[in-house]
Motif scaffolding. Structure first.
Motif, PDB file in Angstrom:
ATOM      1  N   ASN A 113       0.668  -1.130  -0.551  1.00 37.98           N
ATOM      2  CA  ASN A 113      -0.237   0.059   0.227  1.00 37.98           C
ATOM      3  C   ASN A 113       0.832   1.353   0.377  1.00 37.98           C
ATOM      4  OD1 ASN A 113      -2.470  -1.742  -0.083  1.00 37.98           O
ATOM      5  ND2 ASN A 113      -2.105  -0.991   2.609  1.00 37.98           N
ATOM      6  N   PHE A 114      -0.135   2.382  -0.734  1.00 33.16           N
ATOM      7  CA  PHE A 114       1.042   3.726  -0.758  1.00 33.16           C
ATOM      8  C   PHE A 114       0.176   4.499   0.150  1.00 33.16           C
ATOM      9  CE2 PHE A 114       2.290   7.331  -2.243  1.00 33.16           C
ATOM     10  CZ  PHE A 114       3.939   7.464  -2.460  1.00 33.16           C
ATOM     11  N   TYR A 115       0.514   5.178   1.219  1.00 36.80           N
ATOM     12  CA  TYR A 115      -0.288   5.988   2.087  1.00 36.80           C
ATOM     13  C   TYR A 115       0.039   7.712   1.866  1.00 36.80           C
ATOM     14  CZ  TYR A 115      -2.259   1.574   4.119  1.00 36.80           C
ATOM     15  OH  TYR A 115      -2.454   0.464   4.641  1.00 36.80           O
ATOM     16  N   LEU A 116      -1.333   8.661   1.493  1.00 41.65           N
ATOM     17  CA  LEU A 116      -0.791   9.971   1.478  1.00 41.65           C
ATOM     18  C   LEU A 116      -1.579  10.584   2.385  1.00 41.65           C
ATOM     19  CD1 LEU A 116       0.971  12.147  -0.370  1.00 41.65           C
ATOM     20  CD2 LEU A 116      -0.974  12.330  -2.560  1.00 41.65           C
ATOM     21  N   GLN A 117      -0.906  11.115   3.040  1.00 46.35           N
ATOM     22  CA  GLN A 117      -1.690  12.370   4.285  1.00 46.35           C
ATOM     23  C   GLN A 117      -2.151  13.503   3.246  1.00 46.35           C
ATOM     24  OE1 GLN A 117       0.400  13.435   7.459  1.00 46.35           O
ATOM     25  NE2 GLN A 117      -0.656  14.534   8.385  1.00 46.35           N
ATOM     26  N   VAL A 118      -3.588  13.441   3.365  1.00 48.77           N
ATOM     27  CA  VAL A 118      -4.602  14.786   3.185  1.00 48.77           C
ATOM     28  C   VAL A 118      -4.361  15.725   3.668  1.00 48.77           C
ATOM     29  CG1 VAL A 118      -4.982  13.651   0.619  1.00 48.77           C
ATOM     30  CG2 VAL A 118      -6.681  13.152   3.043  1.00 48.77           C
ATOM     31  N   GLY A 119      -4.549  15.572   5.205  1.00 46.48           N
ATOM     32  CA  GLY A 119      -4.867  16.204   6.581  1.00 46.48           C
ATOM     33  C   GLY A 119      -4.939  15.478   7.597  1.00 46.48           C
ATOM     34  N   SER A 120      -5.715  16.108   8.849  1.00 48.92           N
ATOM     35  CA  SER A 120      -5.381  15.839   9.950  1.00 48.92           C
ATOM     36  C   SER A 120      -7.008  15.818  10.962  1.00 48.92           C
ATOM     37  CB  SER A 120      -3.975  16.264  10.418  1.00 48.92           C
ATOM     38  OG  SER A 120      -4.395  17.538  11.117  1.00 48.92           O
ATOM     39  N   ASN A 121      -7.564  14.880  12.220  1.00 49.68           N
ATOM     40  CA  ASN A 121      -8.577  15.334  12.774  1.00 49.68           C
ATOM     41  C   ASN A 121      -8.441  16.690  13.734  1.00 49.68           C
ATOM     42  OD1 ASN A 121      -7.125  14.318  14.638  1.00 49.68           O
ATOM     43  ND2 ASN A 121      -8.147  12.076  13.802  1.00 49.68           N
ATOM     44  N   ARG A 122      -8.894  17.079  14.558  1.00 46.35           N
ATOM     45  CA  ARG A 122      -8.969  17.563  15.815  1.00 46.35           C
ATOM     46  C   ARG A 122      -7.795  17.395  16.695  1.00 46.35           C
ATOM     47  NH1 ARG A 122     -15.219  17.263  15.989  1.00 46.35           N
ATOM     48  NH2 ARG A 122     -15.514  18.729  14.665  1.00 46.35           N
ATOM     49  N   ASN A 123      -7.862  16.174  16.921  1.00 44.07           N
ATOM     50  CA  ASN A 123      -6.485  16.182  17.649  1.00 44.07           C
ATOM     51  C   ASN A 123      -4.856  16.134  16.677  1.00 44.07           C
ATOM     52  OD1 ASN A 123      -7.543  15.251  19.303  1.00 44.07           O
ATOM     53  ND2 ASN A 123      -8.767  13.099  18.759  1.00 44.07           N
ATOM     54  N   GLY A 124      -4.961  16.361  15.393  1.00 41.00           N
ATOM     55  CA  GLY A 124      -3.869  16.372  14.480  1.00 41.00           C
ATOM     56  C   GLY A 124      -2.819  14.859  14.163  1.00 41.00           C
ATOM     57  N   ASP A 125      -4.549  14.031  14.177  1.00 33.38           N
ATOM     58  CA  ASP A 125      -3.949  12.844  13.698  1.00 33.38           C
ATOM     59  C   ASP A 125      -3.632  12.975  12.054  1.00 33.38           C
ATOM     60  OD1 ASP A 125      -3.205  11.634  16.460  1.00 33.38           O
ATOM     61  OD2 ASP A 125      -5.766  11.240  15.803  1.00 33.38           O
ATOM     62  N   PRO A 126      -3.230  12.147  11.051  1.00 28.82           N
ATOM     63  CA  PRO A 126      -3.254  12.047  10.063  1.00 28.82           C
ATOM     64  C   PRO A 126      -4.265  11.967   9.320  1.00 28.82           C
ATOM     65  CG  PRO A 126      -1.475  10.774  10.561  1.00 28.82           C
ATOM     66  CD  PRO A 126      -2.156  11.113  11.665  1.00 28.82           C
TER      67      PRO A 126
END
Length: 127
Positions: free
Chosen positions: A29-42
């Motif tokens: 798999n290949f993951y690309l971070q597109v944002g983060s949640n309220r806790n700062g988790d990707p």
């Protein structure tokens, strides 16, 4: 990035796509971070899940992993939620919701960023 529950970490690299993003590969798999949640988790786009304009976003919420399947109607600028699955820390499926509904992503959110990426790729494939 705490996606090690999904697979072994192979590499971590930085990419540029409308801003700085993190990418991570695990096994196939290949993951690309597109944002983060309220806790700062990707919140990451699973690039191996992309089939046409349907794709998966993964997000950690507490000890759980949330997997959302989305479908973009690129020509209409619309985004639809197709499936929501929540996995416990031990990997067991805790809940599934298959309610399909249109969602209205805020600009620069993970939903909007992922839709932009998927639509660009889909458009480039048809050229």
């Amino acid at each position: 990035m705490r996606l090690t529950k999904i697979g072994g970490l192979v590499a971590l690299i930085s990419l540029t796509f409308s801003s700085v993003a993190l990418a991570e590969t695990t096994k196939n798999n290949f993951y690309l971070q597109v944002g983060s949640n309220r806790n700062g988790d990707p919140i990451v786009l699973d690039l191996s899940s992309v089939q046409g304009t349907e794709y998966t976003l993964l997000e950690q919420q507490g000890n759980s992993i949330v997997r959302r399947t989305l479908r973009a109607a690129c020509g209409q600028g619309k985004l639809f939620s197709k499936k929501l699955a929540i996995y416990e820390a031990n990997g067991n499926l805790a809940r599934v919701d298959r309610t399909e509904q249109e969602i209205f992503p805020k600009p620069r959110s993970a939903d909007a960023n992922s839709m932009e990426i998927v639509c660009r790729v889909a458009t480039n494939r048809t050229k």
